[in-house]
Design a protein around this motif. Sequence first.
Motif, short mmCIF file in Angstrom:
data_model
loop_
_atom_site.label_atom_id
_atom_site.label_comp_id
_atom_site.label_asym_id
_atom_site.label_seq_id
_atom_site.Cartn_x
_atom_site.Cartn_y
_atom_site.Cartn_z
N ALA A 134 73.34 21.80 3.07
CA ALA A 134 72.16 22.22 2.29
C ALA A 134 71.16 21.08 2.21
CB ALA A 134 72.59 22.65 0.88
N ALA A 135 71.66 19.84 2.12
CA ALA A 135 70.76 18.67 2.07
C ALA A 135 69.97 18.55 3.37
CB ALA A 135 71.57 17.40 1.80
N ASP A 136 70.63 18.80 4.51
CA ASP A 136 69.93 18.76 5.81
C ASP A 136 68.78 19.76 5.82
OD1 ASP A 136 71.70 16.91 6.76
OD2 ASP A 136 72.96 18.37 7.82
N ARG A 137 69.08 20.99 5.38
CA ARG A 137 68.05 22.05 5.40
C ARG A 137 66.91 21.72 4.41
NH1 ARG A 137 72.82 25.33 5.65
NH2 ARG A 137 72.71 25.67 3.40
N PHE A 138 67.30 21.21 3.25
CA PHE A 138 66.33 20.80 2.23
C PHE A 138 65.35 19.78 2.82
CE2 PHE A 138 64.94 17.90 -1.08
CZ PHE A 138 64.67 18.69 -2.17
N LEU A 139 65.89 18.74 3.46
CA LEU A 139 65.06 17.65 3.97
C LEU A 139 64.13 18.13 5.08
CD1 LEU A 139 67.68 14.74 4.01
CD2 LEU A 139 65.76 15.05 2.43
N ARG A 140 64.64 19.04 5.93
CA ARG A 140 63.80 19.53 7.04
C ARG A 140 62.65 20.39 6.55
NH1 ARG A 140 68.56 19.60 10.32
NH2 ARG A 140 68.97 21.73 9.65
N ALA B 257 64.27 26.26 -1.52
CA ALA B 257 64.28 27.61 -0.94
C ALA B 257 65.04 27.60 0.38
CB ALA B 257 62.85 28.11 -0.73
N ALA B 258 64.94 26.48 1.11
CA ALA B 258 65.61 26.39 2.42
C ALA B 258 67.06 25.94 2.31
CB ALA B 258 64.83 25.42 3.32
N ALA B 259 67.41 25.32 1.18
CA ALA B 259 68.74 24.69 1.05
C ALA B 259 69.88 25.71 1.00
CB ALA B 259 68.78 23.82 -0.20
#
Length: 385
Positions: free
Chosen positions: A312-318, A383-385
């Motif tokens: 989720a952190a990867d998606r959040f950061l992107r 929202a992306a996480a």
Amino acid sequence: MKRSKAGPSTLAIHGDGGPRAVGDPVAPPIYQTSTFIAATGPQDDVLYTRYGNNPNQIRVAERLARLEGAEAAIFLASGMGATALAHLAILQPGDHLLSSEWIYGGTRRLFLEEFKRLGIETSFVNPDKRREWRAKLRKNTRAIFVESPTNPVMRVLDVAWLAVLAKAEGIPLLVDSTFASPINFRPIEQGADVVIHSATKYLNGHSDVIAGAVAGAEAYVLEVRNKMRVWGQSIDPHAAWLIERGIKTLAVRVGRHNESGQRVAEWLEHQPKVRRVHYPGLKSHPDHAFAAKVLDGFGGMVGLELASGGKAADRFLRALRLIAHAPSLGGVESLVSEPRFTSHASMTADERASAGIPDGFLRLSLGLEDADDIIADLARGLAAA
Ligand SMILES: *Cc1c(COP(=O)(O)O)cnc(C)c1O
């Protein structure tokens, strides 16, 4: 030294003031020179920029000393340079150093690798276990070192209590106060002997200089200067000038960091995808009541745990568009980093989890953008996480 009653903003901008003549520049000139014309014959002190007596180096040091309520201060080539020389001005081979466990990764390496090589041994204390401080003192303990607030969970240490312990032992207490800046916390007022800063962070505040600083008693800072001269850690005049310019806005910048920190932390606490928020201004923080007593502001650093971990952190950061993924902190730009890949990369995932930094932990350094825009970007990430 005579102390005026000027407030921190006035001190940061004018320092001790000084004479004003028609034609004087309002902004100080940059003495971008390595050396200065010297008198002939034997000299007590020659002007040479490595010696730390370039006017730009002296001006910025005086400014910090006033803000910290210290007799003197000195700027060095980096925060690590400052930490190293602050200790080398005190410790000898055979000495023992008592350090908090909650410290910057580079400082930990300095103690465990470099100081060890010099015959200086370090013991680490979990600051939550008060009795350990006394229990781990030795006959040859020559200094106590702590960092507060800590990275990345923003614990606030009881510097006054540690200062009493250090005084009883007749040894100095050194405090890395980088996260607070002198606007939010002044360790010397609490009885500490030495203040250390990574000036790269809030003091300069614009992510364009690497520098460090040490403040304390006059005789002690002189000893740091002696070390600086031979270890070659002086700051460049242009960097000193930039930091002086940065310090002029320190109080307003930190005021805004404090406001945004509180707003963003409170907003994050209400988001379902966030498991936990680490900010001393929140009632949920373990040091909230204590921090409210000793700090003048809770700062712009916020730790958050995403409920669904590392992926989720990867998606959040992107998904972020405003907040930049970059190490460091304390600048006008909001930055985010992941302790699992930076400060705590040497630990296993389990070790990190038990230290309170599980995968999915993100560290925010809130900049000076509008808080609404920072929040909108965090909402995008969540929202992306
Ligand atoms: C960044 C940092 C340092 C090291 O400072 P540099 O300027 O990068 O050498 C030391 N202590 C703390 C708390 C820091 O955040």
